[in-house]
Design a protein around this motif. Structure first.
Motif, PDB file in Angstrom:
ATOM      1  N   GLY A   1       2.205  12.963 -11.665  1.00 20.41           N
ATOM      2  CA  GLY A   1       2.006  11.566 -11.317  1.00 20.41           C
ATOM      3  C   GLY A   1       0.573  11.097 -11.476  1.00 20.41           C
ATOM      4  N   ASN A   2      -0.317  11.974 -11.913  1.00 15.92           N
ATOM      5  CA  ASN A   2      -1.736  11.641 -12.074  1.00 15.92           C
ATOM      6  C   ASN A   2      -1.927  10.907 -13.395  1.00 15.92           C
TER       7      ASN A   2
ATOM      8  N   ASN B   1       3.190   9.169  -6.199  1.00 15.30           N
ATOM      9  CA  ASN B   1       3.910  10.411  -5.908  1.00 15.30           C
ATOM     10  C   ASN B   1       5.154  10.590  -6.760  1.00 15.30           C
ATOM     11  N   GLY B   2       5.317   9.696  -7.748  1.00  7.98           N
ATOM     12  CA  GLY B   2       6.397   9.877  -8.707  1.00  7.98           C
ATOM     13  C   GLY B   2       7.647   9.060  -8.466  1.00  7.98           C
TER      14      GLY B   2
ATOM     15  N   ASP C   1       8.715  16.754  -2.601  1.00  5.14           N
ATOM     16  CA  ASP C   1       9.983  16.385  -3.218  1.00  5.14           C
ATOM     17  C   ASP C   1       9.895  15.046  -3.945  1.00  5.14           C
ATOM     18  N   ASP C   2       9.093  14.124  -3.416  1.00  7.59           N
ATOM     19  CA  ASP C   2       8.969  12.806  -4.050  1.00  7.59           C
ATOM     20  C   ASP C   2       8.422  12.926  -5.465  1.00  7.59           C
ATOM     21  N   ARG C   3       7.399  13.762  -5.640  1.00 16.02           N
ATOM     22  CA  ARG C   3       6.828  13.924  -6.979  1.00 16.02           C
ATOM     23  C   ARG C   3       7.797  14.611  -7.925  1.00 16.02           C
ATOM     24  N   LEU C   4       8.483  15.616  -7.426  1.00 19.29           N
ATOM     25  CA  LEU C   4       9.398  16.376  -8.275  1.00 19.29           C
ATOM     26  C   LEU C   4      10.614  15.554  -8.669  1.00 19.29           C
ATOM     27  N   GLU C   5      11.031  14.655  -7.786  1.00 20.23           N
ATOM     28  CA  GLU C   5      12.250  13.884  -8.037  1.00 20.23           C
ATOM     29  C   GLU C   5      12.150  13.072  -9.322  1.00 20.23           C
TER      30      GLU C   5
ATOM     31  N   SER D   1       0.832  -1.199   0.000  1.00 23.55           N
ATOM     32  CA  SER D   1       0.000   0.000   0.000  1.00 23.55           C
ATOM     33  C   SER D   1       0.866   1.248   0.000  1.00 23.55           C
ATOM     34  N   ALA D   2       1.922   1.226   0.816  1.00 27.14           N
ATOM     35  CA  ALA D   2       2.845   2.365   0.858  1.00 27.14           C
ATOM     36  C   ALA D   2       3.596   2.512  -0.457  1.00 27.14           C
ATOM     37  N   MET D   3       3.929   1.388  -1.085  1.00 28.70           N
ATOM     38  CA  MET D   3       4.628   1.440  -2.371  1.00 28.70           C
ATOM     39  C   MET D   3       3.722   2.011  -3.450  1.00 28.70           C
TER      40      MET D   3
END
Length: 256
Positions: free
Chosen positions: A213-214, A16-17, A237-241, A8-10
């Motif tokens: 990420g959508n 989130n990218g 930051d996760d999405r931008l990375e 689920s976390a993955m």
């Protein structure tokens, strides 16, 4: 961490990218084999799609498409900030191609600050603002009306694109995924955007952070060469990375 909770976390991380196996290994402190098993399980359940070296957010579980009026009122202040940042990429005398969308419409309202522009567009909502600019030549791409977005598409619009080229293209999208491209509600939209990209020297995508990420629409426009993404600073930051890792993407984050 139990398997179900980890997966689920993955899934949340992929949305989130965070899409490549190596980064997921580091994030969850697990082996590459375990990451690949988890991704395969999520893909089998239809939550993600596997890609070379990782995964991408879910496709095929289509969300209802918002109307243009709804999109204009959603995060409207942020879209104005993105439009202002996009204006900095435009010089007097440029030839532009303006895609449909509420953010590109916001950009159209600012183009009076430049001179001697030639704007090609399929964006009906942008026409009043463009018509009010004195020394701006406007060429409208004809075609079939798509009322949901107040744009034109189809064979007529495609034929017009085949006969032009522009300095700069400004685009919007329902979603933007680093390793897949632009997510759209219809195949016709996705293909027309691909044609637009082929006719432009520089490509700029305007997308607020909620679109990163959508991937909840079914149709895709691949990004064929170097492009610029303008988004806002509400993206984590996760999405931008995911975009920072792409050599073909120039990422511009606007403070809002």
């Amino acid at each position: 961490m139990k398997v179900a909770k980890r997966r689920s976390a993955m899934l949340e991380a992929v949305h989130n990218g965070i899409t490549d196996v190596e980064t997921l290994c580091e994030r969850f402190k697990i082996s590459e084999a375990t990451v690949r098993r988890d991704l395969s399980s999520l893909a089998d359940e239809g939550y993600i799609v596997r890609t070379y070296g990782g995964a991408a957010a879910v496709v095929g579980k289509r969300e209802p498409e918002l109307s243009l009026v709804q999109r204009q009122h959603e995060r409207g202040d942020i879209k104005v900030h993105l439009a202002r940042a996009a204006l900095e990429h435009i010089e007097d005398g440029d030839t532009l191609l303006l895609d449909g969308g509420s953010t590109t419409t916001a950009l159209a309202k600012l183009l009076g600050q430049r001179r001697r522009l030639h704007v090609f567009t399929n964006n009906l909502a942008a026409l009043p603002a463009l018509a009010a600019i004195r020394d701006c030549k406007v060429t409208f791409l004809g075609g079939d009306l798509r009322a949901a977005s107040m744009t034109t598409y189809g064979v007529t619009a495609q034929a017009a694109l085949e006969r032009l080229s522009v300095n700069k293209l400004f685009m919007s999208a329902d979603g933007v995924v680093a390793d897949l491209g632009l997510c759209e509600a219809s195949a016709e939209q996705a293909y027309l955007k691909e044609m637009m990209i082929r006719r432009a020297l520089h490509v700029v995508v305007l997308a607020d952070s909620s679109k990163l990420g959508n991937a909840r629409q079914q149709h895709w426009t691949p990004m064929l060469s170097h492009w610029t993404l303008i988004t806002d600073d509400q993206a984590g930051d996760d999405r931008l990375e995911a975009f920072k890792r792409r050599r073909a993407v120039a990422l511009e984050v606007v403070r809002t």
